[in-house]
Design a protein around this motif. Sequence first.
Motif, mmCIF file in Angstrom:
data_model
loop_
_atom_site.group_PDB
_atom_site.id
_atom_site.type_symbol
_atom_site.label_atom_id
_atom_site.label_comp_id
_atom_site.label_asym_id
_atom_site.label_seq_id
_atom_site.Cartn_x
_atom_site.Cartn_y
_atom_site.Cartn_z
ATOM 1 N N TYR A 9 40.783 37.030 36.939
ATOM 2 C CA TYR A 9 40.901 36.284 35.699
ATOM 3 C C TYR A 9 42.304 36.489 35.138
ATOM 4 O O TYR A 9 42.927 37.525 35.332
ATOM 5 C CB TYR A 9 39.894 36.789 34.654
ATOM 6 C CG TYR A 9 38.501 36.211 34.771
ATOM 7 C CD1 TYR A 9 37.587 36.739 35.695
ATOM 8 C CD2 TYR A 9 38.084 35.177 33.944
ATOM 9 C CE1 TYR A 9 36.294 36.226 35.782
ATOM 10 C CE2 TYR A 9 36.798 34.661 34.028
ATOM 11 C CZ TYR A 9 35.911 35.189 34.941
ATOM 12 O OH TYR A 9 34.635 34.688 35.028
ATOM 13 N N LEU A 50 39.225 32.007 34.546
ATOM 14 C CA LEU A 50 38.991 32.327 35.948
ATOM 15 C C LEU A 50 40.054 31.669 36.807
ATOM 16 O O LEU A 50 40.281 30.466 36.730
ATOM 17 C CB LEU A 50 37.611 31.847 36.394
ATOM 18 C CG LEU A 50 37.310 32.089 37.874
ATOM 19 C CD1 LEU A 50 37.137 33.579 38.139
ATOM 20 C CD2 LEU A 50 36.069 31.320 38.297
ATOM 21 N N GLN A 98 44.602 36.344 31.492
ATOM 22 C CA GLN A 98 44.496 36.353 30.035
ATOM 23 C C GLN A 98 45.885 36.227 29.443
ATOM 24 O O GLN A 98 46.733 37.087 29.648
ATOM 25 C CB GLN A 98 43.822 37.640 29.551
ATOM 26 C CG GLN A 98 43.498 37.636 28.069
ATOM 27 C CD GLN A 98 42.693 38.855 27.653
ATOM 28 O OE1 GLN A 98 42.996 39.984 28.031
ATOM 29 N NE2 GLN A 98 41.631 38.638 26.879
ATOM 30 N N PHE A 101 43.218 40.308 35.416
ATOM 31 C CA PHE A 101 42.091 41.227 35.541
ATOM 32 C C PHE A 101 41.348 40.986 36.842
ATOM 33 O O PHE A 101 41.052 39.838 37.212
ATOM 34 C CB PHE A 101 41.098 41.046 34.388
ATOM 35 C CG PHE A 101 41.592 41.526 33.068
ATOM 36 C CD1 PHE A 101 42.199 40.655 32.178
ATOM 37 C CD2 PHE A 101 41.451 42.857 32.710
ATOM 38 C CE1 PHE A 101 42.657 41.096 30.943
ATOM 39 C CE2 PHE A 101 41.908 43.311 31.480
ATOM 40 C CZ PHE A 101 42.501 42.428 30.606
ATOM 41 N N TYR A 132 36.448 38.799 41.446
ATOM 42 C CA TYR A 132 37.072 37.727 40.687
ATOM 43 C C TYR A 132 38.456 38.143 40.213
ATOM 44 O O TYR A 132 38.722 39.328 39.980
ATOM 45 C CB TYR A 132 36.249 37.424 39.426
ATOM 46 C CG TYR A 132 34.812 37.039 39.666
ATOM 47 C CD1 TYR A 132 33.848 38.015 39.906
ATOM 48 C CD2 TYR A 132 34.411 35.711 39.623
ATOM 49 C CE1 TYR A 132 32.522 37.663 40.115
ATOM 50 C CE2 TYR A 132 33.088 35.357 39.818
ATOM 51 C CZ TYR A 132 32.144 36.331 40.057
ATOM 52 O OH TYR A 132 30.834 35.985 40.258
ATOM 53 N N TRP A 186 35.053 45.358 35.033
ATOM 54 C CA TRP A 186 36.449 44.945 34.959
ATOM 55 C C TRP A 186 37.415 46.106 35.133
ATOM 56 O O TRP A 186 37.132 47.235 34.726
ATOM 57 C CB TRP A 186 36.730 44.324 33.593
ATOM 58 C CG TRP A 186 35.896 43.121 33.286
ATOM 59 C CD1 TRP A 186 34.581 43.114 32.931
ATOM 60 C CD2 TRP A 186 36.332 41.760 33.292
ATOM 61 N NE1 TRP A 186 34.171 41.808 32.732
ATOM 62 C CE2 TRP A 186 35.217 40.978 32.934
ATOM 63 C CE3 TRP A 186 37.541 41.135 33.560
ATOM 64 C CZ2 TRP A 186 35.284 39.585 32.843
ATOM 65 C CZ3 TRP A 186 37.618 39.750 33.459
ATOM 66 C CH2 TRP A 186 36.495 38.993 33.107
ATOM 67 N N GLY A 187 38.569 45.781 35.683
ATOM 68 C CA GLY A 187 39.682 46.718 35.667
ATOM 69 C C GLY A 187 40.375 46.664 34.311
ATOM 70 O O GLY A 187 40.007 45.882 33.436
ATOM 71 N N LEU A 188 41.435 47.485 34.168
ATOM 72 C CA LEU A 188 42.172 47.544 32.907
ATOM 73 C C LEU A 188 43.134 46.378 32.742
ATOM 74 O O LEU A 188 43.628 46.129 31.652
ATOM 75 C CB LEU A 188 42.960 48.849 32.810
ATOM 76 C CG LEU A 188 42.134 50.119 32.688
ATOM 77 C CD1 LEU A 188 43.070 51.321 32.578
ATOM 78 C CD2 LEU A 188 41.209 50.073 31.495
ATOM 79 N N GLY A 229 41.658 32.591 25.785
ATOM 80 C CA GLY A 229 40.513 33.245 26.401
ATOM 81 C C GLY A 229 40.780 33.607 27.844
ATOM 82 O O GLY A 229 41.775 33.204 28.425
ATOM 83 N N LEU A 230 39.886 34.359 28.423
ATOM 84 C CA LEU A 230 39.968 34.713 29.835
ATOM 85 C C LEU A 230 39.710 33.464 30.677
ATOM 86 O O LEU A 230 38.735 32.754 30.474
ATOM 87 C CB LEU A 230 38.923 35.774 30.171
ATOM 88 C CG LEU A 230 39.259 37.178 29.696
ATOM 89 C CD1 LEU A 230 37.997 38.010 29.559
ATOM 90 C CD2 LEU A 230 40.230 37.832 30.669
#
Lengths: 115, 111
Positions: free
Chosen positions: B35, B45, B37, B88, B33, B101-103, B42-43
């Motif tokens: 996302y 998609l 931010q 993300f 995915y 998740w990645g950073l 909010g996050l």
Amino acid sequence: GAGVSQTPSNKVTEKGKYVELRCDPISGHTALYWYRQSLGQGPEFLIYFQGTGAADDSGLPNDRFFAVRPEGSVSTLKIQRTERGDSAVYLCASSLGASGVDTQYFGPGTRLTVL
Amino acid sequence: GEDVEQSLFLSVREGDSSVINCTYTDSSSTYLYWYKQEPGAGLQLLTYIFSNMDMKQDQRLTVLLNKKDKHLSLRIADTQTGDSAIYFCAERTGNNRKLIWGLGTSLAVNP
């Protein structure tokens, strides 16, 4: 329709206190997730509910953290004896709980600050 | 184990294409995915890709997946200042529903 809501938006507490964070999922979503996001990091999985039961709580860091979803809708994340390291944004997400991609929709988060 | 890595920063000029890269380690990833931010929001998609696909296009967004190299990329065509945000990459593995998740990659779009 309404999205995922979380209350409070901000919570400041003192070390050692107990806090409760609330999540209201999208109506009809059977799956509910809690993540936490520290500054400069990606979200970190805490727990996932399918209906009323915790299907995966492998991300809860220790026994000070507990979450409930008694009626399969609203969920509460409870943190006992808070520590400064618990400071983070706590994110809630919900999804239909269906097979396939099952997109998770996120709330705005609760920013927890432990002094 | 599960690990997702992303480069931390990307700066582009308005109108150029942006390419954000992500690598993951778990070969049993089923969905990947992207996302977005934005500050105070909010996050959101943006798009996702199933692990048996190589490419997915959705308006200005193109996702490429190299499963052999465990490499995922997100290309944003004609990048606008409104695209400035943190992006993300996240993976879902096997029958798990949790996302790893990645950073995040901070994208800055300069006029």
